[in-house]
Write a protein that holds these residues in place. Structure first.
Motif, mmCIF file in Angstrom:
data_model
loop_
_atom_site.group_PDB
_atom_site.id
_atom_site.type_symbol
_atom_site.label_atom_id
_atom_site.label_comp_id
_atom_site.label_asym_id
_atom_site.label_seq_id
_atom_site.Cartn_x
_atom_site.Cartn_y
_atom_site.Cartn_z
ATOM 1 N N LEU A 114 -4.941 4.866 5.346
ATOM 2 C CA LEU A 114 -4.958 4.664 6.793
ATOM 3 C C LEU A 114 -6.191 3.913 7.265
ATOM 4 O O LEU A 114 -6.172 3.329 8.348
ATOM 5 N N SER A 115 -7.270 3.896 6.461
ATOM 6 C CA SER A 115 -8.484 3.181 6.853
ATOM 7 C C SER A 115 -8.446 1.709 6.443
ATOM 8 O O SER A 115 -9.317 0.940 6.833
ATOM 9 N N CYS A 116 -7.448 1.314 5.659
ATOM 10 C CA CYS A 116 -7.356 -0.066 5.175
ATOM 11 C C CYS A 116 -6.523 -0.916 6.121
ATOM 12 O O CYS A 116 -5.633 -0.419 6.815
ATOM 13 N N ASP A 117 -6.813 -2.211 6.111
ATOM 14 C CA ASP A 117 -6.006 -3.153 6.885
ATOM 15 C C ASP A 117 -4.690 -3.423 6.177
ATOM 16 O O ASP A 117 -3.666 -3.670 6.818
ATOM 17 N N ILE A 118 -4.723 -3.391 4.855
ATOM 18 C CA ILE A 118 -3.529 -3.621 4.046
ATOM 19 C C ILE A 118 -3.695 -2.858 2.732
ATOM 20 O O ILE A 118 -4.808 -2.723 2.236
ATOM 21 N N VAL A 119 -2.592 -2.345 2.194
ATOM 22 C CA VAL A 119 -2.625 -1.650 0.909
ATOM 23 C C VAL A 119 -1.739 -2.412 -0.066
ATOM 24 O O VAL A 119 -0.574 -2.677 0.213
ATOM 25 N N PHE A 120 -2.313 -2.771 -1.215
ATOM 26 C CA PHE A 120 -1.589 -3.458 -2.274
ATOM 27 C C PHE A 120 -1.159 -2.412 -3.292
ATOM 28 O O PHE A 120 -1.989 -1.763 -3.907
ATOM 29 N N ASN A 121 0.138 -2.226 -3.452
ATOM 30 C CA ASN A 121 0.667 -1.273 -4.417
ATOM 31 C C ASN A 121 0.772 -1.967 -5.768
ATOM 32 O O ASN A 121 1.679 -2.740 -6.008
ATOM 33 N N ALA A 122 -0.188 -1.689 -6.653
ATOM 34 C CA ALA A 122 -0.205 -2.300 -7.982
ATOM 35 C C ALA A 122 0.417 -1.386 -9.035
ATOM 36 O O ALA A 122 0.218 -1.588 -10.226
ATOM 37 N N LEU A 123 1.169 -0.384 -8.600
ATOM 38 C CA LEU A 123 1.789 0.546 -9.542
ATOM 39 C C LEU A 123 2.956 -0.116 -10.248
ATOM 40 O O LEU A 123 3.699 -0.893 -9.656
ATOM 41 N N HIS A 124 3.104 0.198 -11.508
ATOM 42 C CA HIS A 124 4.201 -0.337 -12.322
ATOM 43 C C HIS A 124 4.946 0.828 -12.947
ATOM 44 O O HIS A 124 4.355 1.847 -13.286
ATOM 45 N N GLY A 125 6.253 0.670 -13.115
ATOM 46 C CA GLY A 125 7.056 1.682 -13.790
ATOM 47 C C GLY A 125 7.040 3.021 -13.081
ATOM 48 O O GLY A 125 6.327 3.235 -12.103
ATOM 49 N N GLY A 126 7.850 3.932 -13.561
ATOM 50 C CA GLY A 126 7.865 5.310 -13.093
ATOM 51 C C GLY A 126 7.597 5.494 -11.622
ATOM 52 O O GLY A 126 8.327 5.023 -10.777
ATOM 53 N N ILE A 127 6.511 6.172 -11.328
ATOM 54 C CA ILE A 127 6.176 6.590 -9.969
ATOM 55 C C ILE A 127 6.070 5.423 -8.983
ATOM 56 O O ILE A 127 6.349 5.575 -7.807
ATOM 57 N N GLY A 128 5.667 4.256 -9.458
ATOM 58 C CA GLY A 128 5.521 3.108 -8.567
ATOM 59 C C GLY A 128 6.827 2.465 -8.171
ATOM 60 O O GLY A 128 6.889 1.722 -7.199
ATOM 61 N N GLU A 129 7.881 2.751 -8.931
ATOM 62 C CA GLU A 129 9.148 2.069 -8.695
ATOM 63 C C GLU A 129 10.343 3.007 -8.615
ATOM 64 O O GLU A 129 11.468 2.558 -8.455
ATOM 65 N N ASN A 173 2.656 -1.163 12.703
ATOM 66 C CA ASN A 173 2.211 -1.273 14.097
ATOM 67 C C ASN A 173 0.703 -1.398 14.215
ATOM 68 O O ASN A 173 0.192 -1.903 15.212
ATOM 69 N N ASN A 174 -0.022 -0.928 13.192
ATOM 70 C CA ASN A 174 -1.478 -1.038 13.185
ATOM 71 C C ASN A 174 -1.966 -2.271 12.425
ATOM 72 O O ASN A 174 -3.147 -2.387 12.132
ATOM 73 N N GLY A 175 -1.054 -3.182 12.107
ATOM 74 C CA GLY A 175 -1.446 -4.458 11.532
ATOM 75 C C GLY A 175 -1.307 -4.618 10.035
ATOM 76 O O GLY A 175 -1.621 -5.680 9.495
ATOM 77 N N MET A 176 -0.832 -3.601 9.321
ATOM 78 C CA MET A 176 -0.643 -3.742 7.872
ATOM 79 C C MET A 176 0.642 -4.519 7.603
ATOM 80 O O MET A 176 1.534 -4.564 8.430
#
Length: 166
Positions: free
Chosen positions: A54-69, A87-90
């Motif tokens: 919530l403190s970031c402007d954008i979050v990059f999900n670099a997860l692969h396999g399993g839990i990330g997908e 709504n907060n700009g992400m």
């Protein structure tokens, strides 16, 4: 003030090392471009990063396999939270509908996976989806063309190397 980019990486899947490598590469590229970075590595407890998200402007999900997908992260980041972030700009991006190997698929299937995932997200969240990440890092000239034709302005991969335009 520079944009703050959160990078979620790691996880418990068999592709953990790929995720960590991707996350570190994204972090390095972001730092080189003047962004503030919040690396979020985890093994099992991804929920500990909620305040950081919530403190970031954008979050990059670099997860692969399993839990990330497999929908676990996505269900945790439920529709209302995602709408609040937007709504907060992400921004959010697409990664196909079923995480297929695009270069091993026929053109019709690859086009549907790339295009429909964008349309579904745009409809669900009432926003433009401009960013795409190639599953498994695999792409070729045909896949690049499909991605451009679908209307994405950026596409990323897990392959090491310099960022190139075009």
């Amino acid at each position: 003030m520079p944009l703050k980019v959160g990078i979620l990486m790691g996880g418990p899947s068999e592709e953990r090392d790929v995720s960590l490598s991707t996350g570190k590469a994204v972090s390095k590229a972001c730092k080189l471009n003047g962004f503030q970075i919040d690396e979020m590595p985890f093994l099992h407890d991804y929920k500990k990063w909620k305040d950081s998200f919530l403190s970031c402007d954008i979050v990059f999900n670099a997860l692969h396999g399993g839990i990330g997908e497999n929908g676990n992260i996505q269900s945790w980041m439920d529709e209302n939270e995602i709408k609040e972030w937007i709504n907060n700009g992400m921004e959010i991006g697409s990664h196909t509908q079923n995480h297929i190997r695009l270069t091993e698929s026929d053109i019709k299937t690859a086009t549907k996976e790339i295009t429909q995932s964008k349309l579904d997200l745009e409809r669900q969240f009432d926003c433009s989806i401009s960013h795409f990440c190639y599953p498994y890092g695999n792409y070729n000239d045909e896949i690049i063309a499909i991605t451009k034709d679908a209307g994405y302005s950026t596409a990323t991969t897990v392959n090491r190397g310099r960022v190139v335009h075009g």
